[in-house]
Design a protein around this motif. Structure first.
Motif, mmCIF file in Angstrom:
data_model
loop_
_atom_site.group_PDB
_atom_site.id
_atom_site.type_symbol
_atom_site.label_atom_id
_atom_site.label_comp_id
_atom_site.label_asym_id
_atom_site.label_seq_id
_atom_site.Cartn_x
_atom_site.Cartn_y
_atom_site.Cartn_z
ATOM 1 N N GLY A 86 0.803 -1.213 0.000
ATOM 2 C CA GLY A 86 0.000 0.000 0.000
ATOM 3 C C GLY A 86 0.836 1.262 0.000
ATOM 4 N N ILE A 87 0.178 2.386 0.247
ATOM 5 C CA ILE A 87 0.847 3.684 0.363
ATOM 6 C C ILE A 87 1.154 3.893 1.834
ATOM 7 N N ARG A 88 2.423 3.974 2.163
ATOM 8 C CA ARG A 88 2.820 4.147 3.561
ATOM 9 C C ARG A 88 3.051 5.627 3.835
ATOM 10 N N HIS A 89 2.158 6.211 4.617
ATOM 11 C CA HIS A 89 2.347 7.579 5.085
ATOM 12 C C HIS A 89 3.730 7.675 5.721
ATOM 13 N N PRO A 90 4.445 8.811 5.581
ATOM 14 C CA PRO A 90 5.777 8.905 6.189
ATOM 15 C C PRO A 90 5.802 8.564 7.674
ATOM 16 N N ARG A 130 16.314 12.800 8.718
ATOM 17 C CA ARG A 130 16.851 12.365 7.420
ATOM 18 C C ARG A 130 16.019 11.224 6.848
ATOM 19 N N ARG A 131 15.693 10.228 7.673
ATOM 20 C CA ARG A 131 14.891 9.100 7.200
ATOM 21 C C ARG A 131 13.493 9.566 6.803
ATOM 22 N N PHE A 132 12.904 10.438 7.597
ATOM 23 C CA PHE A 132 11.558 10.936 7.319
ATOM 24 C C PHE A 132 11.549 11.724 6.009
ATOM 25 N N THR A 133 12.541 12.562 5.810
ATOM 26 C CA THR A 133 12.636 13.372 4.585
ATOM 27 C C THR A 133 12.754 12.479 3.357
ATOM 28 N N ALA A 156 5.474 20.663 4.207
ATOM 29 C CA ALA A 156 4.873 20.791 5.529
ATOM 30 C C ALA A 156 5.223 19.597 6.414
ATOM 31 N N LEU A 157 5.204 18.388 5.866
ATOM 32 C CA LEU A 157 5.525 17.202 6.651
ATOM 33 C C LEU A 157 6.981 17.221 7.111
#
Length: 699
Positions: A598-602, A665-668, A687-688
């Motif tokens: 699926g699509i994994r939200h950050p 860094r991982r989130f970006t 924004a995220l």
């Protein structure tokens, strides 16, 4: 006749045919009762300020028209002098003050129980915003749909909606017999904890809530009304399956058709029930009785169809009122949860073409509906209830067809599908959260009924799983424990789907207006072992989390000889299971417990907690069953030492990221990947990332 006169005559005839076609859209009167500039005149990007039009639309339907004849009991409604059935509905339109700046696209949200809920998903409005009557700047949140220049509209469709709180209502005729008397049927209504709101009431409307109209009992005498009350701990068997436990009958001297807010015995009432010992949150109640006064509920499909058709093609109504939003070129339709079920059924029953055969919705977004269709086009329909693992599993919602594409019925071999009219079928995006796989049997939208094989999909459809998310939430809401803040074992899942849903909205728009295909389907599949039986889940043994592999069982069911194609009159109030369906759920990783496909939200891809699409009930509310539509959040341990102390097998924040900068860094990187895949808009990506930078993770 001279040639030029013949040409002129043909031109006049063609004009008259055109005008007749416009008139035949069947919206006959359109009245705006109030016009107001919203948000204190705030400018929504280059589009400028918006105004809100509130009013009512009147319709007529010819029962002889084949496109109307699909409406159950339309032939049992009183005809007007023109030989048609008249009905009306509330409407609301948000439009640019300067229509020259509009995008030429109508965005119609199918209201949910009379409420407008899209802003909570797409505009990031808070739970305290006045979405039902938006006026202040805060009510419009980020203004996403308005910045894009859409004309946004809502129209009533639910004949069970009671007036109040700016809910959209309708006025539909009552189905009558040949003597002009209201038709009666023996029906089933159900009561559960969602009606009790954490209390122990002694009395309830027969609808379960004062916000919904009740079908009156023909008499308050229980014997003459063929009335029985039954009680059960759960609507699901152990182990899970398609059958529904019968429960136990409540003695007749313990309940009555009465209104008793101050306790037994109360005052006799044909629209209320009184239970001597009060209703319990850990029980479900089933009331059988002979009811009267059923509106022609299926007209709720015609209000949407003909409202859109008139806004798109009409010039003025029969009284000369002008169309306030001329020049519309495209129509996008959104349905969330039960309203998504509405759109699946709207398509299936052929209402996405108007009386002239023109497509109604060019693009559709069905969100949070799973495989289910709506309980609407029936005599004594009840579109408010929806089937879940714990309750209300008698609702007719999952009979064949399940998929959008056409295929043979496994039992009869007769081909059928939700999208079977190529000339009027829309381009469609179907998105589900994790919760819909557990509660709304979403796996059946893409597998065989036996759950052994994935099925192909129409090129006009894209399906997406929003991985590890719950059914719905408001941005910024604190996690809670459900009804009374004590219904669910774990705090709810706070990850908001807004950024993903906005990207899918833009993808649908570009697909419709420019022909740009949206991102490929992203759902779990049998073939790669990302879609599995619930008891095969690789869930880590998280301390304090109860997991019993509960899910909403499903099966092909027989509701009686007068039901056909999810419409008609139900005779088997307790339906017979013809054959069971095999319900599957998304597989998770064994480290964190997040869904793989699926699509994994950050926030799911780079987690600080385990986020689940399901939750478990507390003993007060029924114990091991699933906790309604809520998910769960269990924070990750901060360090290896904390994990060891808690006996928690999951990775710690420090082992995952090292420090705050490592987390950012991982989130970006996760955000940028979704952005490049067109599953995040640039403004949401920025924004995220900013939120991650400003967070307190590992500080």
């Amino acid at each position: 006749m001279p040639f030029h006169r013949r040409i002129a005559s043909l031109a006049v005839g063609a004009l008259l045919v055109c005008l007749a076609a416009v008139a035949d859209a069947r919206l006959v009167r359109f009245e705006v009762e109030q016009r107001e500039v919203v948000a204190h005149g705030r400018s929504f990007g280059a589009v400028g300020p918006y105004e809100k039009l509130t009013g009512r639309a009147w319709f007529e339907a010819d029962p002889a028209d084949p496109r109307n004849a699909r409406v159950t009991d339309l032939g049992n409604a009183v005809l007007n002098d023109a030989g048609r059935v008249g009905f009306s509905a509330d409407l609301v339109i948000l439009k640019p003050v300067d229509m020259a700046k509009a995008a030429g696209t109508l965005f119609l949200e199918v209201n949910n129980r009379g409420r407008k809920i899209a802003f909570g998903r797409l505009h990031d409005t808070s739970s305290v915003a006045n979405m039902n009557d938006p006026m202040s700047p805060d009510d419009f949140g980020n203004g996403f749909l308005m910045v894009r220049g859409y004309v946004i509209a809502w129209v009533g469709w639910g004949a069970d909606i009671a007036p109040g709180d700016h809910r959209l209502t309708v006025d539909f005729p009552i189905a009558q017999d040949e003597r002009g008397q209201p038709l009666t049927e023996r029906i089933l209504v159900e009561f559960g904890d969602r009606h009790f709101q954490g209390e122990a009431p002694t009395t309830l409307p027969l609808s379960g809530s004062p916000t919904f109209r009740s079908f009156p009992v023909v008499t308050t005498r229980k014997d003459a009304a063929e009335a029985e009350l039954w009680i059960a701990e759960s609507d699901s068997p152990r182990p899970e399956g398609s059958e529904i436990p019968p429960g136990q009958r409540v003695p007749d001297d313990r309940w009555a058709f009465a209104h008793c807010p101050d306790g037994w015995p109360g005052t006799p009432s044909d629209t209320d029930i009184c239970l001597r010992d009060g209703f319990r949150n850990d029980r479900n109640y089933r009331l059988f009785y002979r009811a009267s006064h059923s509106p022609v509920m299926g007209l709720g499909y015609l209000t949407t169809r003909d409202f859109i058709a008139w806004l798109r093609h009409g010039i003025s109504d029969d009284a000369g009122h002008r169309n306030p939003v001329p020049g519309l070129k495209n129509v996008l339709c959104l349905g969330i949860s039960s309203s998504g079920m509405y759109l699946r059924d709207f398509l299936y029953q052929g209402f996405n073409e108007d009386e002239q055969g023109r497509r109604v919705c060019d693009g559709m977004h069905v969100h949070g509906a799973g495989v289910q269709k709506l309980f609407l086009n029936y005599r004594f329909a009840q579109p408010n209830p929806f089937s879940q693992q714990h309750r209300e599993r008698h609702v007719p919602d999952t009979n064949f067809p399940h998929q959008y594409g056409v295929r043979g019925d496994p039992r009869t071999r007769v081909p059928d599908g939700i999208m079977k009219r190529p000339s009027s079928d829309p381009k469609l995006i179907h998105s589900d959260s994790s919760n819909e796989y557990w509660q709304f049997r979403a796996s059946l939208t893409g597998t065989t009924e036996g759950g052994r094989m994935d099925l192909g999909e129409s090129p006009r459809v894209r399906r997406y799983l929003l991985s590890s998310l719950q059914h719905g939430s408001f941005r910024g809401d604190a996690p809670h424990h459900g009804i009374g803040d004590r219904q669910c074992e774990q705090p709810s899942n706070p990850v908001h789907p807004g950024p993903l849903l906005r990207a899918l909205t833009v993808a649908l728009d570009e697909w419709v207006t420019a022909g740009t295909p949206p991102p490929d389907t992203r759902v779990p599949r049998v073939a790669d072992d990302t879609l599995v039986p619930p008891d095969a889940l690789d869930l880590p043994a998280i301390p304090g989390l109860t997991f019993r592999a509960r899910f909403n069982g499903s099966g092909e069911r027989d509701f009686g000889p007068r039901v056909r194609g999810n419409a008609g009159v139900i005779d088997h109030l307790l339906p017979f299971t013809i054959y069971p369906h095999r319900v599957l759920v998304p597989q998770v990783d064994a480290i964190i417990g997040h869904e793989i496909a699926g699509i994994r939200h950050p926030s799911v891809d780079v987690p600080i907690a385990t986020y689940l699409g399901w939750n478990t009930r507390t003993p007060e509310f029924g114990g091991d069953d699933l906790c309604d539509l809520l998910g769960a959040m269990i924070p990750l341990p901060r360090s290896v030492e904390e994990a060891a102390e808690r006996n928690d097998p999951r990775q710690s924040l420090k082992s995952l990221y090292g420090d705050h900068d490592g987390y950012v860094r991982r989130f970006t990187a996760s955000v940028r990947t979704l952005e490049s895949d067109r599953l995040l808009l640039p403004e949401d990506a920025s924004a995220l990332i900013r939120e991650a930078q400003e967070s307190n993770v590992l500080r």
